[in-house]
Design a protein around this motif. Structure first.
Motif: not given
Length: 416
Positions: A317-321, A373-374, A409-411
């Motif tokens: 469970g992650v986000d990016l920038a 990048i969290c 941002t996220f993927t």
């Protein structure tokens, strides 16, 4: 009440209401309820750093607005913030300790974001989640005629559903169309850090769709082989959303699959793991696995999974920038900057898909994690836990907030 007020770490969310911009304070630890303040109020509390005195704050206010801030006005404002648990104070510490003790006594982790990020009523929640799949930019509702292979791993966002709902749908559709798994190993960003790299809990997770059981036996075996105490900061699970949102979609996927096939809902268990920051390794340009606590935990977890006879799936469970003024940049982001962010994110996603740990680390460390990048720590851990597989990139998104000139941002990805 202190003469040098200090604001606790908070998130600030701008909201337009009747033509006026309000700023809502949100406590990432969930010890305090959201509180709205005006832009003037936000200016005042931005000086609550524990060093500025009443006189310092009044002087800054007078310089900014050209009028006096009366001592009684300032005192009332401080008392309001303290009453709502946003200041570091004895009042807050007593409140915090009470909530932590209550959390430790409960067998299940209560849903912290129900009624705000997602619906509390099960029927309304199903409609809400269905809508993310059926949306014009969604992947379409799960198809009962398709029998997909269960992914070995899923990468999904942890941003709120309002901004990222369809991205969750892209990540979880293949799981809803598969036979599912018996055990899900969850890796989520700990937004509030932690004393140890990995933070465990034995608690089940409550959701409006039903209780999701934590595999206490598996967690116990993992704990027994960790020299450090992975429960030292267990309370951080209490308000953390990065895993809560994944658990909700796992339960939704299981029920959607049962509804499509007419078969009983497949029971599953979870292993919830919060991963604290690896940023010190970026600063020192040292690969995280060279840290003994990181290497030991990942090795033990990998060994336990290899011994499993059950079907296991990892979920990150992650986000990016995180870029723009809201996250500490001096200037708001613009279209050209966001194009650069996307190109840099894509390089990172490519290294993730290839399970290239050195390349993934390089893409973050090359500019000292300029994009913040969290999801770095959970994703880097995932790379070390997977083998013999590759990732498929499904969806990339940017959530831009014009009020603060910021973006997240996220993927969405699966590993087969």
């Amino acid at each position: 009440m202190t003469d040098n007020p200090r604001l606790r770490p908070v998130e600030v969310i701008p909201v337009e209401q009747d033509g006026t911009t309000l700023l809502y304070l949100k406590d990432p630890l969930n010890f305090a309820s959201p509180l709205g303040v005006s832009t003037v109020g936000y200016f005042i509390l931005s000086h609550f750093d524990g060093r500025n005195s009443f006189i310092d704050i009044q002087a800054a206010f007078s310089k900014q607005f050209g009028r006096l801030l009366l001592a009684d006005e300032l005192k009332d404002f401080i008392e309001t913030l303290d009453r709502h648990h946003y200041l570091q104070s004895e009042h807050f510490l007593a409140h915090r300790n009470s909530l932590i003790e209550e959390f430790r006594r409960q067998p299940a982790r209560a849903a912290a974001h129900v009624g705000t990020v997602y619906k509390a009523d099960p029927a309304e929640l199903k409609i809400q989640l269905d809508g993310f799949f059926a949306a014009p930019n969604g992947p379409g509702l799960p198809n009962g005629r398709i029998r997909a292979a269960t992914p070995k791993a899923i990468v999904a966002p942890h941003i709120d559903f309002h901004r990222g709902g369809t991205a969750y749908a892209w990540a979880y559709k293949s799981l809803a169309e598969s036979d599912g798994a018996d055990l899900f190993i969850l890796l989520g960003t700990s937004h509030c850090g932690g004393q140890t790299p990995f933070i465990l809990t034995l608690k089940d997770f409550a959701t409006p769709l039903g209780l999701v059981e934590t595999d206490r036996e598996f967690v116990g075996r993992l704990r027994d082989r960790c020299p450090e105490d992975p429960f030292a900061d267990e309370y951080l699970h209490r308000g953390e959303h990065s895993l809560e949102f994944q658990v909700l979609f796992l339960k939704y996927a299981a029920q959607a699959r049962a509804a499509l096939t007419g078969e009983p809902e497949r029971r599953f268990k979870i292993v919830p793991i919060l991963v604290s920051s690896f940023h010190p390794m970026v600063v020192s340009q040292t690969a995280p696995e060279r840290s003994a606590p990181v290497q030991n935990f990942l090795s033990v977890l990998s060994e336990l999974v290899e011994k499993e006879t059950r079907n296991v799936c990892y979920v990150a469970g992650v986000d990016l920038a995180h870029v723009g003024r809201e996250f500490g940049d001096r200037e708001p982001v613009d279209a050209n900057f966001l194009k650069w962010v996307e190109s840099e994110d894509q390089l990172l996603i490519d290294r993730l898909a290839a399970l290239d740990a050195p390349g993934f680390f390089h893409e973050i460390a090359k500019d000292q994690d300029k994009r913040r990048i969290c999801g770095f720590a959970p994703l880097y851990s995932l790379i070390h836990l997977l083998n013999g597989t590759s990732g498929t990139h499904l969806k990339y998104s940017q959530a831009f907030t014009p009020e603060t000139g910021s973006a997240v941002t996220f993927t969405s990805m699966i590993f087969a």
